[in-house]
Design an enzyme around this catalytic site. Structure first.
Site, short mmCIF file in Angstrom:
data_model
loop_
_atom_site.label_atom_id
_atom_site.label_comp_id
_atom_site.label_asym_id
_atom_site.label_seq_id
_atom_site.Cartn_x
_atom_site.Cartn_y
_atom_site.Cartn_z
N CYS A 139 -1.63 8.93 3.83
CA CYS A 139 -1.67 8.48 2.53
C CYS A 139 -2.77 8.67 1.67
CB CYS A 139 -1.40 6.94 2.30
SG CYS A 139 -2.44 5.82 3.22
N GLU A 157 1.06 -1.26 0.15
CA GLU A 157 -0.08 0.09 0.02
C GLU A 157 0.79 1.11 0.05
OE1 GLU A 157 -1.33 3.21 1.32
OE2 GLU A 157 -2.19 2.39 3.22
#
Length: 513
Positions: A279, A245
């Site tokens: 993020c 990720e």
């Protein structure tokens, strides 16, 4: 639960690294570095205990995780204190990591059997009806988790928990910037909870992470796409599967039908929570022309009202320090580059003077896609706001990125959902921001350069297991029709049987054309 510092004797025996309080710049701990030999020994030890852990079954493993859940709930304040000291978060955000982790334990404790329990599969072919078909899920023996500095618990335990529930042993390599909180929890698992020796941590920089990739059977990486490519290249040498990720340049679209007050409030939180070091932070905003001016005014006023600084149990602050000084340099470069290219700084725009590492919450207008601040991940407290003609232009600009992690759309529910379905991202929030990460029931991951694989939901635990198909013969004689010897008579009978069951019209079933 105090932060432990390494004694002078220990420091001389092994190299160590310093952990810095981002809010003050003070050294708060020295942590010994685990080299390749220490990593190999740790992995070998937990690997030896993994078989017994797997044999406990889902229910038995979940019971141990429930004990960890209760310990975390009982020590929330002490954990938050450590979080603040090593990350520079405000207290409200430091307190947010434990609730996520404990909810995830409950989620997989309840759902794991449904996701990875034995499956009975009906045979589609009549020829296989005499067999019993099952899928049995077996864990990767050791999962290596390489986690980043922005959420030391959420992004380490968030992957360790489903892996442990799945039956894997887990070794985490936390960021060298923020290793303390996770280290205390792993120590509690061993010493206070008395959990099985299948969960541990190794500390260090790149060499430590590389060694973990070499030793693990599966790697979960969270971080930059630049580092991910190195991890994938290293893992390719041993054919070790990797889930990654990575970063994002997450867009928010504000349609003319949006509730502008809600959109402005959400944008402020989406852009500046955790000082923008998420993020899935809102990093660029596209606003339809008829509502651009009003939205920009509301949004800027909201950002100006944010209180930046360090607080404690009394709360009171909204935006904390930057955790990683090199990231602050990137933010400063993006802001200065945009300013030099004609962007207007509506608020913020500067590094704060004094001890610690601080950057003001910054809103930029008059931006475009020639600027780094609208194309590259800033990962800090800065957001650009751009005027667009209509929803089509907003979608085109939002998709004009090598990233595809998350996005948000604000507008009437029907229109906003329709726009969200056109975005090239793993998670799209409609009339909200960030919350997609908290929805454990659905997968969360990135498209394009934002990642490979997913966390949460069924995907979030199935990636840690391998399907083993069990084909069980219920009854049969000494010899099956497919066995040797091959004879013309037997092959002719088999041909008639297979043609009868595989054909979809009666002429062919009866051997006619």
């Amino acid at each position: 639960m105090a932060i432990d510092t390494v004694t002078e004797a220990t420091a001389t025996e092994r190299e160590s690294f310093e952990v810095i309080d981002p809010a003050t710049g003070a050294v708060i701990a020295n942590v010994p570095i685990d080299g390749p030999a220490e990593v190999a020994a740790t992995v070998a030890r937990v690997r030896a205990n993994q078989v017994a852990w797997e044999e406990l079954g889902i229910k038995g493993r979940a019971e141990w995780l429930f004990k960890l859940r209760d310990w975390l709930l009982d020590h929330q304040d002490a954990i938050a204190e450590t979080m603040q000291r090593e990350t520079g978060k405000v207290r409200a955000e430091a307190m947010g990591e434990v609730p996520y982790v404990t909810d995830l334990i409950n989620f997989y404790g309840k759902k794991a059997k449904r996701y990875i329990g034995d499956e009975k599969v009906p045979a589609h072919s009549p020829l296989m009806k005499v067999k019993k078909l099952k899928v049995h899920y077996r864990p990767y023996p050791v999962v290596g988790v390489i986690s980043p500095w922005n959420f030391p618990l959420i992004l380490s335990l968030g992957d360790a928990i489903p892996a442990l529930v799945a039956g894997c042993a887990v070794v985490v390599k936390p960021s060298e910037i923020t290793p303390l909180g996770l280290g205390e929890i792993v120590e509690a698992w061993k010493m206070e909870i008395g959990g099985p020796d299948v969960f541990d941590v190794v500390n260090g920089m790149g060499e430590t992470g590389s060694a973990l990739v070499d030793e693990a059977d599966f790697v979960q990486f969270t971080g930059s796409d630049r580092t991910a490519k190195k991890v994938l290249a290293r893992a390719a040498e041993t054919l070790t599967p990797v889930s990654a990720e990575l970063g994002g340049k997450d867009p928010m679209i504000v349609l003319r039908t949006a509730n502008l007050e809600r959109a402005a409030n959400a944008a402020a939180w989406g852009a500046f929570a955790n000082s923008g070091q998420i993020c899935i932070s809102t990093e660029r905003i596209y606003v339809e022309e008829p509502v651009y001016d009003e939205f920009l005014t509301r949004f800027t006023d909201e950002v100006k009202s944010l209180k930046q600084g360090m607080d404690g149990p009394e709360h009171g602050k909204d935006v904390g320090a930057m955790t990683f000084p090199k990231q602050t340099d990137i933010v400063e470069s993006h802001v200065n580059g945009a300013r030099d290219s004609g962007a207007t700084v509506l608020t913020g725009g500067e590094r704060r003077e004094g001890p610690g590492d601080w950057f003001e919450p910054t809103v930029l207008a008059d931006v475009d896609h020639s600027m780094d601040v609208m194309r590259d991940e800033s990962f800090g407290p800065v957001v650009g706001v751009m005027k667009v003609r209509d929803a089509d232009e907003a979608v085109n600009l939002a998709n004009d990125s090598r990233y595809g992690l998350a996005a948000s759309v604000f507008g009437s529910k029907r229109q906003a959902e329709a726009v969200a379905r056109r975005l090239e991202v793993g998670t799209a929030n409609v009339n909200d921001v960030l919350v997609g990460f908290l929805a454990s029931d659905v997968p969360m991951g990135g498209w394009k350069d934002s990642g490979i694989g997913f966390r949460h939901g069924e995907y979030g635990i199935k990636k840690f297991v391998r399907p083993e198909s069990l084909v069980i013969t219920r009854f049969g004689g000494k010899r099956e029709p497919l066995y040797f010897p091959y004879t013309s008579d037997r092959r002719a009978k088999l041909r008639k049987i297979t043609q009868f069951f595989n054909s979809r019209d009666w002429r062919r079933r009866l051997g006619r054309r």
